[in-house]
Scaffold this motif. Structure first.
Motif, mmCIF file in Angstrom:
data_model
loop_
_atom_site.group_PDB
_atom_site.id
_atom_site.type_symbol
_atom_site.label_atom_id
_atom_site.label_comp_id
_atom_site.label_asym_id
_atom_site.label_seq_id
_atom_site.Cartn_x
_atom_site.Cartn_y
_atom_site.Cartn_z
ATOM 1 N N LYS A 255 0.887 -0.888 -0.370
ATOM 2 C CA LYS A 255 0.206 0.184 -0.112
ATOM 3 C C LYS A 255 0.265 1.366 0.461
ATOM 4 O O LYS A 255 0.263 2.507 -0.620
ATOM 5 N N LEU A 256 2.158 1.083 0.340
ATOM 6 C CA LEU A 256 2.942 2.506 0.822
ATOM 7 C C LEU A 256 3.826 2.995 -0.198
ATOM 8 O O LEU A 256 3.576 3.356 -0.816
ATOM 9 N N ASP A 257 3.761 1.683 -1.085
ATOM 10 C CA ASP A 257 4.160 1.871 -2.479
ATOM 11 C C ASP A 257 3.110 2.266 -3.774
ATOM 12 O O ASP A 257 3.993 3.756 -4.216
ATOM 13 N N LEU A 258 1.963 2.436 -3.407
ATOM 14 C CA LEU A 258 1.074 2.200 -3.991
ATOM 15 C C LEU A 258 0.940 4.028 -3.683
ATOM 16 O O LEU A 258 0.374 4.734 -4.668
ATOM 17 N N GLU A 259 0.024 4.450 -2.644
ATOM 18 C CA GLU A 259 1.019 5.509 -2.129
ATOM 19 C C GLU A 259 2.146 6.592 -2.924
ATOM 20 O O GLU A 259 1.950 7.993 -2.978
ATOM 21 N N ILE A 260 2.464 6.309 -2.270
ATOM 22 C CA ILE A 260 4.697 7.188 -3.018
ATOM 23 C C ILE A 260 4.578 7.188 -4.580
ATOM 24 O O ILE A 260 4.658 8.438 -5.147
ATOM 25 N N HIS A 290 11.631 10.841 0.446
ATOM 26 C CA HIS A 290 9.765 10.632 0.318
ATOM 27 C C HIS A 290 9.365 10.972 1.509
ATOM 28 O O HIS A 290 9.745 11.133 2.262
ATOM 29 N N PHE A 291 8.658 12.161 1.610
ATOM 30 C CA PHE A 291 8.003 13.271 2.858
ATOM 31 C C PHE A 291 7.375 11.228 2.644
ATOM 32 O O PHE A 291 7.100 11.363 4.518
ATOM 33 N N VAL A 292 6.609 10.153 2.327
ATOM 34 C CA VAL A 292 6.178 9.526 3.251
ATOM 35 C C VAL A 292 6.811 8.339 4.103
ATOM 36 O O VAL A 292 6.740 7.804 4.544
ATOM 37 N N ALA A 293 7.867 7.705 3.305
ATOM 38 C CA ALA A 293 8.734 6.279 3.518
ATOM 39 C C ALA A 293 9.782 6.581 2.878
ATOM 40 O O ALA A 293 9.571 6.854 1.911
#
Length: 309
Positions: A255-260, A290-293
């Motif tokens: 899910k983090l892959d998609l969000e980034i 990246h801001f997310v992770a």
């Protein structure tokens, strides 16, 4: 062989044919002996029933919130009487007690118990020396532990030096970790020396002597099962001690892959590179900021932190 057969038949014939030679007194004597034997058996059976009734007297009727038992203990440290060691420790470590006077009972040093039924104080033993009642169906002379509720499947572990619950056949003692684990973990748990000889990282209760369920995280550290569940309720999925993931996080990483991918960075940050340390595999990587992770290049985990490189 024929002589043996004759010798066996003669006594039988003698007994049958000569019953008429027995006197009336002989007949009465035979009946009296039989009645005496029956009377002794009946008396012995009655005594056994009385003994069993005595041992069962007060069963599950006495005790405290921690144990069902038919005795109280005299604490060797303060010479006061308590239902059990937990009752003592809770009372003597209460916030209202002067900090200098707070203490735990040395459980193995308990020498005196008081029968709950007759009030007789005596040395530690399973049956009362006065009324004979069984003070605990489970009894451990080493730990001075009495408990009538044997459904807990108590057993004494010589490796731990204390009594455990759950059934000896369901646990094994790991001598490197210094504690008992479920037999299901025998060939799969990561060994950490003294793994349970510390406080729970969430509630700070000493795990080795805790009565609450304890679980082993994938990293090998131990924690109360209820505390781990509470962490998950607050979306905390890493070990409080080493920060490694406590469960399979692959779906979260996807899910983090998609969000980034759906969140492009502003132009000033598009080419910014940073060094990260992965909490899961321990490897360092130089990745795009990246801001997310930031994703570990080695194990693909997002459980990372920035370092100075």
């Amino acid at each position: 062989m024929g002589e043996v057969a004759v010798m066996r038949s003669e006594p039988l014939q003698f007994e049958c044919n000569d019953m008429k030679h027995l006197t009336e007194g002989d007949t009465y004597a035979t009946e009296t002996n039989a009645e005496l034997d029956h009377g002794e058996e009946s008396s012995q059976s009655t005594n056994n029933e009385k003994t069993n009734d005595l041992l069962e007297k007060g069963y599950m009727e006495y005790g405290c919130q921690h144990y069902r038992r038919r005795c109280r203990i005299r604490a060797p440290c303060c010479n006061e009487v308590f239902d059990c060691r937990h009752c003592h420790n809770e009372a003597k470590n209460d916030i209202s007690i002067d900090q200098k006077l707070r203490h735990d009972i040395p459980r193995h040093q308990v020498k005196q118990v008081i029968c709950s039924l007759c009030g007789t104080e005596q040395e530690v033993q399973q049956n009362c020396i006065n009324c004979g009642v069984c003070m605990g169906k489970y009894f451990c002379g080493t730990c001075k532990l009495f408990d009538d509720d044997v459904s807990k499947q108590q057993y004494h572990c010589s490796g731990c030096g204390i009594c455990r619950t759950g059934g000896r056949e369901n646990f094994f003692h790991c001598y490197k970790c210094g504690c008992c684990y479920s037999i299901l973990l025998k060939d799969s748990h990561p060994c950490i020396e003294g793994a349970m000889h510390h406080d729970c990282p969430v509630c700070f209760e000493y795990l080795f002597e805790s009565r609450n369920d304890i679980t082993v995280m994938p990293c090998g550290h131990t924690i109360h099962k209820s505390c781990l569940n509470e962490m998950r309720e607050h979306y905390q999925y890493s070990c409080p001690l080493c920060s490694k993931s406590v469960c399979d996080m692959s779906k979260v990483w996807e899910k983090l892959d998609l969000e980034i991918a759906a969140t492009p960075m502003p132009e000033p940050y598009q080419n910014k590179m940073v060094w990260i340390l992965c909490n899961d595999c321990g490897k360092t990587s130089r990745v795009q900021f990246h801001f997310v992770a930031q994703k570990c290049l080695n194990c693909k985990s997002y459980n990372t932190r920035q370092t100075r490189g």
